[in-house]
Design a protein around this motif. Structure first.
Motif, PDB file in Angstrom:
ATOM      1  N   ASN A  10       0.876  -1.179   0.000  1.00  0.00           N
ATOM      2  CA  ASN A  10       0.000   0.000   0.000  1.00  0.00           C
ATOM      3  C   ASN A  10       0.912   1.227   0.000  1.00  0.00           C
ATOM      4  OD1 ASN A  10      -1.705   2.113   0.423  1.00  0.00           O
ATOM      5  ND2 ASN A  10      -2.971   1.041   1.931  1.00  0.00           N
ATOM      6  N   GLU A  40       4.085  -0.640  -7.787  1.00  0.00           N
ATOM      7  CA  GLU A  40       5.092  -0.754  -6.725  1.00  0.00           C
ATOM      8  C   GLU A  40       6.493  -0.759  -7.320  1.00  0.00           C
ATOM      9  OE1 GLU A  40       2.220  -2.305  -6.772  1.00  0.00           O
ATOM     10  OE2 GLU A  40       1.522  -2.872  -4.785  1.00  0.00           O
ATOM     11  N   VAL A  63       2.313  -9.096   1.312  1.00  0.00           N
ATOM     12  CA  VAL A  63       1.481  -7.905   1.175  1.00  0.00           C
ATOM     13  C   VAL A  63       1.750  -6.987   2.363  1.00  0.00           C
ATOM     14  CG1 VAL A  63      -0.892  -7.071   0.953  1.00  0.00           C
ATOM     15  CG2 VAL A  63      -0.299  -9.347   0.096  1.00  0.00           C
ATOM     16  N   GLY A  65       0.364  -3.873   4.095  1.00  0.00           N
ATOM     17  CA  GLY A  65      -0.801  -2.981   4.139  1.00  0.00           C
ATOM     18  C   GLY A  65      -1.807  -3.584   5.093  1.00  0.00           C
ATOM     19  N   THR A  69      -5.715  -3.753   1.389  1.00  0.00           N
ATOM     20  CA  THR A  69      -4.592  -4.009   0.479  1.00  0.00           C
ATOM     21  C   THR A  69      -4.495  -5.510   0.178  1.00  0.00           C
ATOM     22  OG1 THR A  69      -3.502  -2.121   1.452  1.00  0.00           O
ATOM     23  CG2 THR A  69      -2.119  -3.580   0.148  1.00  0.00           C
ATOM     24  N   ARG A  72      -6.991  -6.323  -2.429  1.00  0.00           N
ATOM     25  CA  ARG A  72      -6.509  -5.884  -3.750  1.00  0.00           C
ATOM     26  C   ARG A  72      -5.475  -6.893  -4.276  1.00  0.00           C
ATOM     27  NH1 ARG A  72      -1.822  -2.564  -3.896  1.00  0.00           N
ATOM     28  NH2 ARG A  72      -1.267  -1.977  -6.012  1.00  0.00           N
ATOM     29  N   GLN A 241     -14.739  -2.626  -2.728  1.00  0.00           N
ATOM     30  CA  GLN A 241     -13.708  -1.773  -3.335  1.00  0.00           C
ATOM     31  C   GLN A 241     -14.050  -1.333  -4.753  1.00  0.00           C
ATOM     32  OE1 GLN A 241      -9.974  -3.844  -2.803  1.00  0.00           O
ATOM     33  NE2 GLN A 241      -9.891  -3.252  -0.651  1.00  0.00           N
TER      34      GLN A 241
END
Ligand SMILES: NC(=O)c1ccc[n+]([C@@H]2O[C@H](COP(=O)([O-])OP(=O)(O)OC[C@H]3O[C@@H](n4cnc5c(N)ncnc54)[C@H](O)[C@@H]3O)[C@@H](O)[C@H]2O)c1
Ligand SMILES: Nc1ncnc2c1ncn2[C@@H]1O[C@H](COP(=O)(O)OP(=O)(O)OP(=O)(O)O)[C@@H](O)[C@H]1O
Length: 294
Positions: A10, A40, A63, A65, A69, A72, A241
């Motif tokens: 994130n 990223e 991951v 976040g 996140t 996602r 989202q």
């Protein structure tokens, strides 16, 4: 052989960026090679991941976040069988369970095999409008048919395996996976389904009836939702989202996907029921010292 790990971050959170840079320093010493999705990769100066994994496989994805996140990241890897481990640089951390203070140690544990893989079911939603398929969506948590911002009831016809079930006047209807059962569905009064349970749950949001109850359905069932109210602003949201505006008489057929799922990495010492107790403050009582464990 050098380990290759996908890093999903994130980048809007300074703490997540800080941890990413720290892990990038560690990875050089440890001989781990990080690759990243294009956004990223541009922000962090990491090699961009080539999603053609038959050429460029990665061992797993990290991951950095919060749960949003992680959701996602789940959408990114759904087609690729890349297991994900989330390190919580966010609020609740129900999906992203890792501890940022212990990030290097936890990744070391994964690299040395101290984990198990949880295969998580995802929902597939087919949206049909006037007889044509207009969207196919997948969700790790939930697909939700919901009203717009004004306080108006909507009416949604629900069918199970094409049998008429009900016409709920409500704010909306949540269809959730076991993973999502601790998210919106929980707030709407749904039951908790641990991730190994092969089921989905349908939960009305603020139904204006005394009879509506959450309904648990099996892996081969199909829930169809058909908005009936003749009003604008009915939406379908995907993991909270992404959103799509629906039209009256659209039909959303939702089932547990047969063609995709999400793999999550769980450290051997971690347990789902500890997570429920800790994160949802579910009976904050551990076995008292001196009491026999049975
Ligand atoms: N009233 C509510 O509880 C409510 C309302 C809208 C959306 N949501 C949930 O938010 C999810 C999207 O999450 P986000 O982080 O992008 O949005 P967000 O920032 O609005 O997060 C909602 C909260 O739900 C938590 N959460 C997300 N997935 C979870 C899960 N599987 N188990 C337990 N907690 C979870 C998040 O950590 C956060 O605390 C949606 O899929 C939906 O389930 C909840
Ligand atoms: N690098 C990124 N680029 C674009 N969008 C991102 C990126 N990282 C996260 N997002 C999106 O931001 C949202 C999550 O942000 P949010 O501020 O809720 O933080 P979080 O990481 O989920 O932590 P928290 O637990 O605090 O919610 C999700 O919708 C996710 O898709």
């Amino acid at each position: 052989m050098e380990n290759r790990v996908l890093l999903i971050v994130n980048t809007r959170k300074p703490t997540a960026l800080e941890l990413a840079y720290k892990l990038m320093g560690w990875s050089k010493k440890r001989g781990v090679s990080f690759v990243a999705p294009s956004h990223e990769s541009a922000m962090l100066g990491l090699p961009e991941y080539d999603w053609n994994i038959s050429i460029n496989p990665v061992d797993f994805g990290i991951v950095l976040g919060g749960d949003g996140t992680f959701l996602r990241a789940a959408r990114m890897v759904m087609d690729y069988e890349i297991p994900l481990y989330g390190i919580n640089v966010g609020r609740l951390g129900f999906l992203a369970t890792g501890n940022p203070q212990m990030a290097e140690e936890e990744i070391e544990r994964i690299l040395s095999g101290g984990y198990r893989i949880q295969r998580r079911r995802v929902l597939r939603g087919n949206v049909t409008r006037k007889g044509s398929l207009v969207h196919v969506l997948y969700a790790l948590n939930d697909l939700v048919v919901t009203k717009g911002p004004l306080a108006r009831l909507i009416e949604v016809e629900s069918r199970v395996n094409d049998y008429f079930l009900s016409l709920f006047p409500a704010d909306g209807i949540i269809v959730s996976t076991p993973t999502g059962s601790t998210a919106y569905a929980l707030s709407a009064g749904g039951p908790i389904l641990p991730p190994h349970v092969d089921a989905m749950v349908m939960v009305p949001i603020c139904p204006h009836t005394l009879y509506a109850r959450p309904l648990v359905l099996g892996p081969d069932d199909m829930i169809s939702l058909i908005p009936k109210s003749d009003q604008k602003e009915i939406y379908l949201t995907q993991d909270g989202q992404l959103g799509y505006e629906l039209m009256v008489k659209d039909r959303i057929d939702i089932s547990l996907a047969k063609d995709k799922n999400v793999l999550t990495v769980e450290l051997l010492e971690d347990n789902y029921f500890d997570l429920l107790r800790e994160k949802l403050q579910w009976g904050n009582v551990s076995i008292r010292q001196g009491e026999e464990e049975w």
